[in-house]
Design an enzyme around this catalytic site. Structure first.
Site: not given
Ligand code: ADP
Length: 158
Positions: A17, A41, A90, A128
């Site tokens: 992130h 969630k 990703r 995560s």
């Molecule tokens: P959600 O539940 O809305 O997907 P996340 O916290 O998992 O929330 O992810 C928020 C955003 O960050 C999403 O666009 C996700 O694709 C992106 N994201 C999560 N992990 C990574 C990573 N390792 N690299 C790039 N983008 C990421």
């Protein structure tokens, strides 16, 4: 002034992130990180904890706001007078879901665009859930999360 809303669960925020945020700041003036407040969630960390961890992990950066997101994302984006949603990408596995969401949002609100930033190669496999799993079994999460998150995970699973 170009502002984007970067929505997500951030449960917890990872270096993936942060990488997306840092890259976005090269082309965008301001980022509002919108932390989803959806109890369905079943997040490990409360919304407040997730917000605090993001604030601490982004304190080296300027022009960042971190807020709670309850309700519809599009309503929130409009409220902020913003026209851009930022998402990270990703692997191809993210693509179909993000593509569907972005097109749906554009159908509903034609003036709001979604932009995507690809993460650093070494964070492509990172999310995560994986981090929580490693932490639960007392593995080393240092390479994947900011220091404050590592500390909080250790406390959570101690
Ligand atoms: P959600 O539940 O809305 O997907 P996340 O916290 O998992 O929330 O992810 C928020 C955003 O960050 C999403 O666009 C996700 O694709 C992106 N994201 C999560 N992990 C990574 C990573 N390792 N690299 C790039 N983008 C990421």
């Amino acid at each position: 002034m170009k502002t984007v809303v970067y929505p997500g669960s951030f449960d917890p925020v990872t270096k993936g992130h942060i990488d997306v945020i840092e890259r976005a700041l090269k082309i965008i003036d301001e980022i509002v990180i919108a932390v989803g407040d959806n109890p369905e969630k079943k997040p490990l960390f409360s919304t407040e904890e997730r917000i605090d961890m993001i604030k601490e992990s982004t304190k080296h950066l300027e022009n960042i706001e971190v807020e709670k997101l309850s309700g519809l994302l599009l309503d929130y984006v409009k409220e902020k007078n913003c026209k851009i949603i930022l998402r990270g990408l990703r692997a191809i596995s993210d693509f179909e879901f993000e593509f569907q969401r972005a097109l749906l949002n554009r159908e509903i609100e034609k003036d709001i665009e979604t932009i995507f930033i690809m993460t650093k190669e070494s964070y492509v496999y990172l999310n995560s859930s994986v981090v929580k799993e490693i932490a639960m079994f007392k593995g080393n999460v240092k390479p994947f999360v900011p220091e404050i998150v590592e500390k909080k995970l250790r406390e959570k699973f101690s």
